[in-house]
Design an enzyme around this catalytic site. Structure first.
Site, PDB file in Angstrom:
ATOM      1  CG  ASP A 244      47.797   2.636  47.143  1.00 50.02           C
ATOM      2  OD1 ASP A 244      47.304   3.457  46.337  1.00 50.02           O
ATOM      3  OD2 ASP A 244      47.093   1.874  47.822  1.00 50.02           O
TER       4      ASP A 244
ATOM      5  CD  GLU B 283      44.828   5.411  44.001  1.00 50.18           C
ATOM      6  OE1 GLU B 283      45.270   6.183  44.876  1.00 50.18           O
ATOM      7  OE2 GLU B 283      44.728   4.181  44.176  1.00 50.18           O
TER       8      GLU B 283
ATOM      9  CG  ASP C 213      41.948   0.262  50.828  1.00 52.71           C
ATOM     10  OD1 ASP C 213      41.693   0.488  49.623  1.00 52.71           O
ATOM     11  OD2 ASP C 213      41.698  -0.815  51.390  1.00 52.71           O
TER      12      ASP C 213
ATOM     13  CG  HIS D 104      45.692  -3.191  49.437  1.00 55.21           C
ATOM     14  ND1 HIS D 104      44.467  -2.759  49.895  1.00 55.21           N
ATOM     15  CD2 HIS D 104      45.773  -2.775  48.149  1.00 55.21           C
ATOM     16  CE1 HIS D 104      43.838  -2.126  48.929  1.00 55.21           C
ATOM     17  NE2 HIS D 104      44.607  -2.121  47.859  1.00 55.21           N
TER      18      HIS D 104
ATOM     19  CG  ASP E 195      44.030   3.934  48.515  1.00 61.50           C
ATOM     20  OD1 ASP E 195      44.491   3.953  47.356  1.00 61.50           O
ATOM     21  OD2 ASP E 195      43.680   2.888  49.075  1.00 61.50           O
ATOM     22  N   GLY E 196      42.452   5.938  46.568  1.00 61.47           N
ATOM     23  CA  GLY E 196      41.209   5.878  45.836  1.00 61.47           C
ATOM     24  C   GLY E 196      40.865   4.424  45.586  1.00 61.47           C
TER      25      GLY E 196
END
Length: 147
Positions: free
Chosen positions: A69, A47, A134, A124, A9-10
């Site tokens: 995501d 990302e 995250d 999320h 994740d970024g």
């Protein structure tokens, strides 16, 4: 060949702004976490960078399932966009330059060293490892701001 799950994740505060990235690698129940930050970047760059860092941390060719995501990252591979951009001289279908070409070219070279499958996860939500990535990315943003 070793089978590895790679969650990435970024995050970015401001877009562009301070950015962080997080990675969780899982191999035979062993978990390794990686994270970092940039003081000026974009969410999409973070990302992509997280995937690159996760793959580059592998010491040998592996069968890797990348969970992200980011539709930007996952769809670009699963829908063949990145190969079309490459064959079109890094131009989009609208003949515009592809954004983040430096990271796309690095990611393509890195992906070729492994057998990689991309899976889109909902961000999320209830994905433990995506949420952990995250958390790490956001913690890196705070770390950068405190310097």
């Amino acid at each position: 060949m070793k089978k590895v799950d790679l969650y990435t994740d970024g995050a970015c505060s401001g877009n562009p702004g301070v950015g962080g990235w997080g990675v969780v690698l899982i191999y035979k129940g062993h978990i390794k976490e990686l994270s970092g930050y940039f003081d000026y970047t974009t969410n999409n760059r973070m990302e992509l960078f997280s995937i690159i860092q996760g793959l580059k941390s592998l010491k040998e060719k592996c069968e890797v399932t990348v969970y992200s995501d980011s539709a930007y990252a996952v769809d670009s591979f699963n829908k063949g966009w990145v190969r079309k951009w490459e064959s079109n001289g890094w131009k989009t279908g609208e003949k515009e330059p592809v954004k983040n070409k430096d990271l796309w070219t690095d990611l393509l070279l890195t992906v070729e060293k492994h057998d990689v499958t991309f899976i889109k996860v909902k961000g999320h939500s209830d994905n433990l490892y995506n949420n952990r990535c995250d958390e790490m990315a956001r913690a890196e943003i705070k770390k950068c701001r405190s310097l």
